[in-house]
Design an enzyme around this catalytic site. Structure first.
Site, PDB file in Angstrom:
ATOM      1  CG  HIS A 186     -13.830  83.374  17.016  1.00 50.10           C
ATOM      2  ND1 HIS A 186     -12.783  84.137  17.463  1.00 50.10           N
ATOM      3  CD2 HIS A 186     -13.721  83.356  15.654  1.00 50.10           C
ATOM      4  CE1 HIS A 186     -12.064  84.568  16.421  1.00 50.10           C
ATOM      5  NE2 HIS A 186     -12.602  84.105  15.320  1.00 50.10           N
ATOM      6  CG  HIS A 197     -12.403  80.381  12.195  1.00 50.76           C
ATOM      7  ND1 HIS A 197     -11.051  80.633  12.008  1.00 50.76           N
ATOM      8  CD2 HIS A 197     -12.944  81.577  12.559  1.00 50.76           C
ATOM      9  CE1 HIS A 197     -10.808  81.918  12.246  1.00 50.76           C
ATOM     10  NE2 HIS A 197     -11.942  82.513  12.574  1.00 50.76           N
ATOM     11  CD  GLU A 198     -16.711  82.441  12.949  1.00 52.37           C
ATOM     12  OE1 GLU A 198     -16.761  83.019  14.053  1.00 52.37           O
ATOM     13  OE2 GLU A 198     -16.041  82.882  11.980  1.00 52.37           O
ATOM     14  CD  GLU A 200      -8.994  85.001  13.588  1.00 52.87           C
ATOM     15  OE1 GLU A 200     -10.016  85.428  14.170  1.00 52.87           O
ATOM     16  OE2 GLU A 200      -9.023  84.475  12.470  1.00 52.87           O
TER      17      GLU A 200
END
Ligand code: ZN
Length: 496
Positions: free
Chosen positions: A265, A261-262, A291
């Site tokens: 980003h 997920h990170e 997001e």
């Protein structure tokens, strides 16, 4: 004679540098700082943020902006930056200094009260602070001005160009499709697989995460990976993007999926054009778009059968005792196991957006004066029972679980769901453009997908509002349909 833009540039660089200092100090606060540093750090950050506000509202910036608007510079980066800076400058100027300070102070007190209220499971400790803060945020909305309704002004802080009415319509059709599907799947899914509660050495998890981030395209020469209790990503500057994950010996999926997920980003931050690093338009245009990248890498990529087939043998090498006997199908089901939970951050892909819908509905009810802060716990519990089918036994696992409201982040929650919806829609577009993409992912190769995201999304930075960029990529407005179709197909095959 220097052009107006040449005269503006040193001021922009100063804004960038103060912003970098704030970002670095915030990163340090979450990752490195000893506990006794907290009070002084909070003051130092608020001093720097005050300085940033002063610089941004400097009348000289207003004058240079007016000159630039009149001169019509042809450079697209400059044009976009003039629009973004005009927006930032006007918004900052509209909020009186007295209100800025009152909000900062109320946020500090509310956050402090939240850190005490949550362990004590006592909403009354937080209630007066939230009442004050929501009151001040309504004042902020009125100072900023709005056309449709008050909440629009706050939503605009995080999702420029999107209105409450649009987001409300999106949530309404999303939950209509999602609630029946989620409950059918949850009833069929059964208890969590036992393998997920075995012990996994956190150091090995972190080394694995570091390699996985690089395999996905994260550039270690222009960023770093560390650990923190709440995983996050922050861009210090274009050459320095920090991300964190969290290694829990009892939860292998947490570190791996927080990392993916990170990394989503971080890849966006690392993909912003370097030539625009000091320009107002050089940033990501909205939290929803930010997001969209993290959710796409985490879910459409990371939780796909293709990618879990790639991950499993690598994880078996690291954890032969725990995972040696695991079959690919069993691993894929474990990664995608849905469960009714009271807590948003531990919820699965299917129910996550129901947790967000609940928060969004309560926020707008508060802003429409249809709900009092004192009635929040009861309203929260009712909505949780209705949407998820569970009633929180205490406010610690109910209304007190998130820090957002206590930190004044109102209008923020819906961007999580906008990101989810964008992720599914963008991924469909990438699948159409890139034949054989799922075969790439089965080999752990995300390079063509990353190049596609760079080409269609990252390189534009804030050249246009997120909504416009989204429409350009999708060929039409965002709807919940691609996400609903994705969820239906995937979870029907898994559990129904
Ligand atoms: Zn995120």
């Amino acid at each position: 004679m220097p052009t107006p833009f040449e005269r503006l540039l040193p001021k922009l660089q100063e804004l960038t540098d103060i912003g970098s200092a704030c970002a670095l100090m915030s990163w340090d606060q979450a990752v490195m700082m000893p506990p006794a540093g907290a009070a002084q750090r909070a003051r130092a950050l608020s001093t720097l943020q005050g300085l940033l506000h002063d610089r941004l509202t400097d009348p000289a910036i207003g004058e240079l902006l007016a000159e630039l608007e009149a001169s019509g510079d042809e450079d697209l980066d400059v044009q976009a930056s003039v629009r973004v800076l005009r927006r930032d400058h006007d918004r900052a100027t509209k909020i009186p200094g007295r209100l800025v300070r009152a909000i900062a102070e109320a946020e500090g007190l509310a956050y402090q009260a939240w850190t005490e209220a949550r362990p004590a499971a006592d909403f009354r400790l937080l209630q007066p602070h939230l009442e004050r803060l929501f009151g001040l945020k309504k004042e902020e909305a009125d100072a900023l001005g709005w056309e449709g309704e008050r909440y629009d002004a706050l939503l605009d802080n995080f999702e420029p160009g999107m209105t409450t009415a649009e987001v409300e319509a999106m949530f309404s059709s999303l939950t209509q499709g999602l609630v029946p599907l989620a409950h059918e799947v949850l009833d069929a899914a059964g208890p969590a697989p036992e393998v997920l509660s075995r012990e996994f050495d956190p150091d090995i998890q972190m080394r694995f995460c570091d390699r996985l981030a690089q395999a996905l395209g994260f550039d270690n020469d222009r960023g770093r990976l560390d650990t923190s209790p709440h995983p996050f990503t922050i861009g210090i500057h274009s050459g320095d993007v920090r991300q964190t994950t969290k290694a829990d010996p009892k939860d292998l999926l947490l570190s791996v999926y927080a990392l993916i997920h990170e990394t989503g980003h971080a890849l966006y931050e690392q993909g912003l054009p370097e030539r625009m690093a000091d320009l107002p338009a050089g940033r990501v245009p909205s939290l929803g778009l930010h997001e969209s990248q993290s959710r796409m890498w985490e879910n459409q990529v990371g939780r796909s059968r293709a990618f879990t087939d790639f991950l499993l043998p690598l994880l078996k090498e690291q954890f032969p005792d725990q995972l040696g006997m695991m079959a690919p199908e069993e691993w894929y089901r474990a990664v995608n196991h849905p469960q009714r939970t009271l807590i948003r951050v531990t919820s699965d892909e299917l129910t996550y957006n129901l947790h967000v819908a609940l928060r969004f509905e309560l926020e707008i009810a508060l802003f429409r004066d249809a709900l009092e802060v004192s009635d929040l716990p009861e309203a929260w519990n009712d909505a949780m029972a209705e949407k998820i089918g569970l009633r929180p036994p205490s406010d610690a696992d109910g209304v007190l679980q998130d820090m957002h409201w206590a930190m004044g982040a109102i209008g923020y929650f819906p961007t999580y769901t906008l990101g989810t919806l964008y992720a599914a829609a963008f991924f469909d577009a990438a699948l159409r453009d890139l034949a054989g993409l799922m075969d790439d992912l089965r080999r752990g190769d995300g390079s063509r997908l990353l190049a596609w995201l760079r080409e269609h999304i990252h390189r534009y930075a804030f050249h246009m509002p997120a909504k416009e960029l989204g429409e350009q990529v999708l060929g039409g407005p965002l709807t919940p349909e691609p996400f609903l179709a994705y969820a239906r197909e995937k979870y029907t095959a898994l559990y129904l």
